[in-house]
Enzyme design. Structure first.
Site, PDB file in Angstrom:
ATOM      1  CG  LEU A 243      -2.114  -0.923   1.158  1.00 47.79           C
ATOM      2  CD1 LEU A 243      -2.628  -1.234   2.549  1.00 47.79           C
ATOM      3  CD2 LEU A 243      -3.209  -0.284   0.328  1.00 47.79           C
ATOM      4  CG  ASP A 287       2.412  -1.592   3.695  1.00 48.12           C
ATOM      5  OD1 ASP A 287       3.491  -2.052   4.116  1.00 48.12           O
ATOM      6  OD2 ASP A 287       2.354  -0.612   2.921  1.00 48.12           O
TER       7      ASP A 287
END
Length: 550
Positions: A243, A287
């Site tokens: 991300l 992430d």
């Protein structure tokens, strides 16, 4: 589902109950423990339950030995699913039309099957044969259609909850009685132990191989999958993504918001990956995610990245973006770690050029410099203000550098700062008459996914300098620059035509000179660019690269 199965399961409506419900109690005869086949069957079942590493191994032995112990024609083990459905897991022995040993989707609606529902809801076994006085004609017809004469079923209970049924059939005059019920109940108890072990193994496996936050496989499971691949014969693609700006989400909204975002993205990635055969979605940590795709190509990896980014944008909005790196195995790959390192390097190179990039390792920079992005609230202006100290810091850290390597550092940092479409570095021939592209990275914006998909600019492309007056002017005047833009009336027509040919809207070009050679740094952009704001900084930094580097 076979027609005979539907008929058997759904036609028991107003007819009398199909079979005799049997309650095994204190008055039931004991199992004849002197019966050697019965003893051997129970021992084999016991050993299988205790030693099997997988539930289906135990399930198969239980069904086979139940058939032996009962002298049955066939035995089936089925799982009760919510409300009214029964799913058959295994069939052994003489199977009926349409039956398979390990059926994929043998599911029955038993809502109108009185004996089966009594078994499932009240734990009551039942027996039935063709010569029962109160034989249900429909049930009898079903038994004849599968070549059987009698049947017996007992419930399988796990932790006082109905789990399913153990069912046996008879032929050649075989009829089942209370002693058979008791024997099959004893076997069902072994099945319950196997279920318990399966639940335990599943729980342990989940803790060891499943990410608790997203439900995806974890790094340990990825390593196990790597070990299962024969890297000398099996091609595989690996997609790695993370991300963009995830730390900002945690800092701004708190870790619960960050966890919720990871769950949402993990759910999307898992769903998309499931549409590709044998693909496994993994949360590597933080992430960062990946998808292992045996027997797939880079095109398959690109499809997964595009579809995932598209769905994330649709569900979570355009502010949430992912960057991706992908690679495919080959002669250079001797392990899964090799594949992971290559994909991770492609991801890092993608992120150095900005958010929302997809990269298959099109270019390895001479200096793997980090790209430190400001927060979204700070905007491009703040990033431009930080450009000079950031570039100078990288150049100092890696000094001494050649001119082209230094210009590459500058190009990548500018590309990241203004979210450009591409960058290129060109040099002139000794006579100054020709300019040739020597380094560069291009990107194509995919409207569906929002991803900028990187591709390498072809090195060696040459142009006559005299055909491009603005380019000739900035090369002849070190430190000079121009911005050409499609549709601007005062733009050099040659530059405007070249932009149209290449598919860009605007370009910032800066000329520098080092020793006896001229260089041109170009930053290409799409509409809505920030080239005017960043141009003064690029001119100063490009001149610095040319005068201080070898």
């Amino acid at each position: 589902m076979p027609d005979w199965a539907l008929q058997r399961r759904r036609a028991l409506n107003a007819s009398p109950v199909a079979g005799r419900e049997v309650r095994a109690g204190a008055s039931d005869p004991e199992i004849d423990m002197a019966d050697a086949p019965v003893l051997r069957a129970l021992l084999r079942i016991s050993h299988a339950v205790l030693r099997a590493n997988y539930f289906d191994e135990a399930l198969e032995v239980i069904a086979e030995q139940a058939q032996v112990a009962l002298g049955a024609a066939s035995v089936s083990i089925s799982r009760w699913e919510p409300d009214t459905d029964v799913r058959t897991l295994i069939n052994v022995g003489g199977l009926g039309p349409g039956e398979k040993r390990w059926p994929e989707a043998e599911i029955y609606d038993v809502s109108e099957d009185g004996p089966v529902m009594s078994l499932l809801r009240h734990g009551q076994p039942y027996v039935f044969s063709l010569d029962d006085e109160a034989a249900n004609p429909t049930e009898a017809a079903w038994l004849r259609s599968i070549g059987k004469q009698s049947e017996l079923a007992v419930p399988i209970m796990y932790e006082d909850v109905m789990w399913g049924e153990l069912w046996a059939s008879g032929v050649d005059g075989r009829r089942f009685g209370p002693d058979d019920v008791q024997l099959l109940q004893a076997i069902a108890a072994h099945a319950a132990v196997a279920i318990g072990r399966s639940e335990l193994f599943s729980t342990v496996w989940r803790f060891a191989h499943q990410d608790p936050l997203t439900g995806l496989a974890n790094r340990r499971e990825l390593e196990r999958l790597f070990d299962d691949v024969d890297w000398t014969t099996t091609p595989a693609a690996l997609l790695v993504g993370d991300l963009d700006g995830f730390k900002t989400v945690n800092d701004r909204d708190g870790h619960p918001a960050g966890d919720a975002l990871l769950r949402e993205v993990g759910a999307v990635l898992g769903e998309v990956a499931s549409s590709t055969s044998d693909a496994t979605a993994v949360r590597l940590g933080g992430d960062e995610f990946c998808v292992l795709m045996p027997n797939c190509t880079l095109e398959a990896a690109e499809r997964v990245a595009s579809e995932t980014s598209h769905r994330v944008r649709r569900i979570l909005g355009t502010d949430v973006t992912l960057s991706w790196g992908a690679t495919v195995s080959g002669p250079h790959t001797v392990s899964g770690q090799d594949l992971l390192c290559a994909a991770d390097a492609a991801l890092l190179d993608a992120k150095r050029l900005g958010p929302g990039r997809f990269n298959v390792g099109v270019d390895r920079p001479a200096v793997a410099s980090p790209s430190r992005r400001t927060t979204q609230s700070d905007g491009v202006g703040a990033a431009i203000d930080l450009l000079v100290p950031r570039v100078l810091s990288i150049l100092d850290e890696h000094a001494p550098l050649e001119v082209v390597a230094a210009l590459e550092v500058l190009a990548m940092q500018v590309h990241n700062t203004v979210d450009a479409a591409a960058w290129a570095i060109s040099d002139t021939t000794v006579d100054g008459g020709t300019i040739r592209t020597i380094r560069g990275v291009d990107s194509v914006l995919d409207e569906y996914s929002g991803l900028a998909k990187l591709r390498k600019i072809d090195a060696g492309t040459a142009y006559a300098v005299a055909d491009y007056p603005w380019t000739a002017q900035v090369i002849a005047s070190p430190g000079a620059a121009f911005i050409a833009e499609v549709g601007r009336p005062d733009c050099d027509p040659a530059e405007s035509a070249l932009l149209t040919e290449l598919g860009y809207h605007a370009v910032l070009a800066v000329g520098v000179r080092s020793a006896d050679r001229g260089y041109l740094l170009e930053i290409f952009s799409r509409p809505g660019h920030e080239l005017d704001a960043v141009a003064p900084h690029v001119r100063v930094l490009a001149n610095y690269c040319a005068t201080t580097c070898n």
